[in-house]
Design a protein around this motif. Structure first.
Motif, PDB file in Angstrom:
ATOM      1  N   SER A  29       0.833  -1.202   0.000  1.00  0.00           N
ATOM      2  CA  SER A  29       0.000   0.000   0.000  1.00  0.00           C
ATOM      3  C   SER A  29       0.867   1.251   0.000  1.00  0.00           C
ATOM      4  O   SER A  29       0.586   2.208  -0.734  1.00  0.00           O
ATOM      5  N   VAL A  30       1.913   1.257   0.819  1.00  0.00           N
ATOM      6  CA  VAL A  30       2.788   2.424   0.895  1.00  0.00           C
ATOM      7  C   VAL A  30       3.465   2.632  -0.460  1.00  0.00           C
ATOM      8  O   VAL A  30       3.449   3.738  -1.018  1.00  0.00           O
ATOM      9  N   SER A  82       0.884   3.826  -3.173  1.00  0.00           N
ATOM     10  CA  SER A  82       0.407   5.207  -3.021  1.00  0.00           C
ATOM     11  C   SER A  82       1.532   6.215  -3.209  1.00  0.00           C
ATOM     12  O   SER A  82       1.327   7.243  -3.841  1.00  0.00           O
ATOM     13  N   TRP A 110      -4.485   5.229  -1.445  1.00  0.00           N
ATOM     14  CA  TRP A 110      -4.396   4.411  -0.236  1.00  0.00           C
ATOM     15  C   TRP A 110      -5.676   3.606  -0.041  1.00  0.00           C
ATOM     16  O   TRP A 110      -5.646   2.443   0.348  1.00  0.00           O
ATOM     17  N   ASN A 111      -6.817   4.225  -0.318  1.00  0.00           N
ATOM     18  CA  ASN A 111      -8.104   3.600  -0.039  1.00  0.00           C
ATOM     19  C   ASN A 111      -8.609   2.737  -1.180  1.00  0.00           C
ATOM     20  O   ASN A 111      -9.669   2.123  -1.068  1.00  0.00           O
ATOM     21  N   VAL A 160      -3.133   6.838   8.708  1.00  0.00           N
ATOM     22  CA  VAL A 160      -3.729   7.935   7.949  1.00  0.00           C
ATOM     23  C   VAL A 160      -4.330   8.972   8.902  1.00  0.00           C
ATOM     24  O   VAL A 160      -4.234  10.177   8.664  1.00  0.00           O
ATOM     25  N   SER A 217     -10.890   4.844   5.498  1.00  0.00           N
ATOM     26  CA  SER A 217     -11.265   4.260   4.208  1.00  0.00           C
ATOM     27  C   SER A 217     -12.639   3.602   4.286  1.00  0.00           C
ATOM     28  O   SER A 217     -13.073   3.144   5.343  1.00  0.00           O
TER      29      SER A 217
END
Lengths: 310, 315
Positions: free
Chosen positions: A99-100, A103, A238-239, A288, B139
């Protein structure tokens, strides 16, 4: 176009008379409004408090505490068991790193690519400029979801870098389609237009080329636009859920949001492992939230400028 | 958020184009540099945005499959005939419509209320704004899991309702309440986002107007109706369009919480398209759904824009 970026996060900018409820004449009304503000804080904040608090409790206590205020307090058998359970179940570190990586690369590449395009559109002159700008702005109306399935088919036909066919199940397919972004170009374009063009003329007299003007004059002056675009592209990256759900098969390249599915599927004989779900959800949310609270002003201003009319 | 911000075309586009002088022809070298700087974005957008849009339009008329050894064949309107004869499609379309029709006014009105509440010089305003905004940075995947727990028969919400003597339903497993439950949660998640947009609109209204209204003896409500509301016209269009597009794009919540059930009561267009185009690999059929979805978004945007257009002729 007066203010390219908004500044709602400054308390001083508040319009005093926007709601008469605060006129000093009716103190009871003032108290009522404050009570409403606090009640709304509970509505928006408590579910998240519940999420984090529950992540430290065993499943039976999460349920036992529900009817009481304890549901929102770290009381009972507090432990990290759910967290260690998460690490036993899924390759959490891999998901998180993915994810890091996805993004950060999407945001960083996007900042360069989109600002360059906006620079050309805003400050340079060339034939077809107006058409290009019009096409870019027109695409803003198309939600990603309308073309997600044709795009899925398309990336499956595209030649990959090693000569094989199809991009599925790679980092590239999660990053490259999202680098160029019409909205980012629009935000940069708007901001660049507010920077005096005389600066370019002066630099040209000194012998600077266009690229130099972009890199050494315009970009250094565009900090707020960079922050806005970075934030507005980081959050969706990220989402992101629908796209990685469709294009990833290997665990090694899956992002954290899709990792949540593992906990839904593994509701075996003992029922859903809610404590672990809360722990996993906390771990992918808290970073986040911390970023948001640290850069709160920048976050809120960037969202505000997304709605400011150009 | 990418969809939420997509509506800019409606509010910003002309202004951006209008403010631009007709470009004069410049030296060839400068034009070369301009195209070079534009090229990375242009190529990426061509390959990953323009082509997929064209593909949506063309694959809808073929029998393309996601993974298939033979090339797709043109089959005319067969996908659409099948689509319009499918009850799952009409259910999904109806659910999508209900979701949009309920959430657009509710969410925008509540967000405006929040904006007015935090647009005041009171101690702690910044704190309140931050808390109301917290769900926006959480999210939708996490929010959906959390609320799925809260909505259980023996979950948090029913436990709270029991305190005041109400026996809550099994929210997500009851066809009568499932869609409503998802609407409530979605509004909760996104409200802070639109609060901030309203807030930026509120702050473009000059304080002088409020002062003048006060001098004329206007009360709070009158000021809202005659100063605040007209001053928010641009913001209103933007918010209406962004919420509508986001509502039409409803997917994550459905995928995580209900899988379209119970009894198709929460199936949406995007959910159905993903099930068809991804799980069942029928790209052609899914493209037909996407095309219907796209036409819908376009139509609604145009209608909203027409309804909220400039009433007076400006300059």
């Amino acid at each position: 176009m007066s203010e390219p970026l908004a500044h709602v996060a400054d308390d001083t900018a508040a319009v005093p008379a926007a709601d008469a409820a605060h006129s000093g004449r009716k103190p009871w009304l003032k108290g009522l409004v404050m009570a409403l503000r606090i009640a709304l804080c509970l509505v928006f904040g408590l579910p998240l408090v519940f999420l984090i608090v529950s992540s430290f409790k065993p499943d039976n206590e999460i349920f036992a505490d529900l009817g009481t205020v304890n549901a929102f307090l770290p009381v009972g058998s507090i432990s990290l068991d759910n967290y260690s359970g998460v690490f036993d179940r899924v390759p959490f570190a891999t998901f998180m790193m993915n994810s890091v990586l996805i993004s950060v690369v999407t945001v960083a590449a996007g900042l360069v690519v989109n600002s360059m395009a906006a620079f050309a559109l805003s400050r340079m002159e060339f034939a077809g400029q107006k058409i290009v700008l019009g096409v870019i702005l027109a695409t803003l109306i198309v939600p990603f979801e309308t073309m997600a399935l044709p795009l899925l088919w398309w990336v499956n036909q595209l030649p990959y870098f090693d000569g094989s066919i199809g991009w599925l199940d790679s980092y590239e397919v999660q990053i490259i389609p999202f680098i160029a972004n019409a909205f980012s170009i629009y935000l940069f374009y708007q901001y660049f237009d507010s920077i005096p063009k005389e600066l370019d003329e002066a630099a040209k007299v000194d012998g600077a080329g266009w690229f130099r003007i972009y890199r050494s004059i315009v970009m250094p002056l565009s900090g707020p636009a960079v922050a806005t675009v970075a934030i507005l592209t980081f959050l969706p990256a990220w989402n992101s859920y629908l796209w990685p759900l469709m294009v990833t098969q290997s665990e090694s390249i899956r992002p954290a949001m899709v990792g949540m599915d593992y906990f839904k599927q593994m509701s075996g004989s003992s029922g859903t492992a809610w404590g672990q779900i809360m722990a996993y959800a906390s771990m992918i949310t808290v970073p986040v939230l911390v970023l948001f609270i640290a850069f709160q002003r920048a976050f809120i201003n960037s969202i505000a400028s997304s709605g400011v009319k150009g | 958020m990418s969809t939420a911000t997509a509506a800019l075309a409606a509010t910003g586009q002309e202004a951006a184009l209008r403010g631009r002088k007709r470009p004069r022809r410049s030296s060839g070298r400068a034009a070369g540099t301009a195209w070079a700087m534009l090229a990375p974005a242009a190529v990426l957008m061509l390959v990953f945005l323009i082509v997929p849009i064209i593909l949506t339009l063309s694959l809808a008329f073929t029998d393309a499959r996601l993974i298939s050894p033979r090339p797709a064949e043109f089959i005319g309107l067969a996908n659409f005939t099948r689509l319009f004869g499918s009850s799952a499609f009409w259910h999904s379309l109806l659910n999508t419509m209900i979701f949009a029709v309920v959430i657009v006014p509710v969410q925008s009105a509540c967000a405006l209320g929040l904006a007015v509440l935090v647009n005041a010089k009171v101690r702690g305003t910044n704190f309140f704004r931050t808390v109301y905004f917290l769900p926006v940075v959480t999210s939708m995947v996490v929010v959906s899991m959390l609320w799925m727990f809260m909505y259980q028969q023996n979950g948090l919400i029913n436990a709270l309702l029991a305190k005041v003597g109400i026996t809550g339903p099994d929210w997500l497993n009851d066809p009568n309440t499932a869609l409503f439950a998802i609407i409530l949660m979605s509004a909760w998640q996104a409200m802070g986002f639109h609060m901030v947009i309203w807030l930026s609109g509120l702050q473009t209204i000059s304080a002088d107007l409020y002062e003048a209204a006060s001098l004329d003896g206007a009360g709070g409500w009158q000021k809202f109706v005659h100063v605040t509301w007209p001053g928010l016209r641009q913001t209103r269009t933007f918010i209406l369009i962004t919420i509508t597009i986001a509502a039409f794009s409803l997917f994550t919540q459905i995928q995580i919480m209900t899988q379209g059930g119970p009894l198709d009561s929460t199936s949406t267009l995007v959910f159905l398209a993903v099930r068809t185009g991804f799980a069942q690999q029928q790209t052609g059929y899914a493209s037909a759904m996407s095309l219907v979805f796209f036409v819908l978004v376009l139509a609604v945007s145009l209608v909203q824009r027409y309804l909220t257009r400039d009433k007076e002729v400006t300059r």
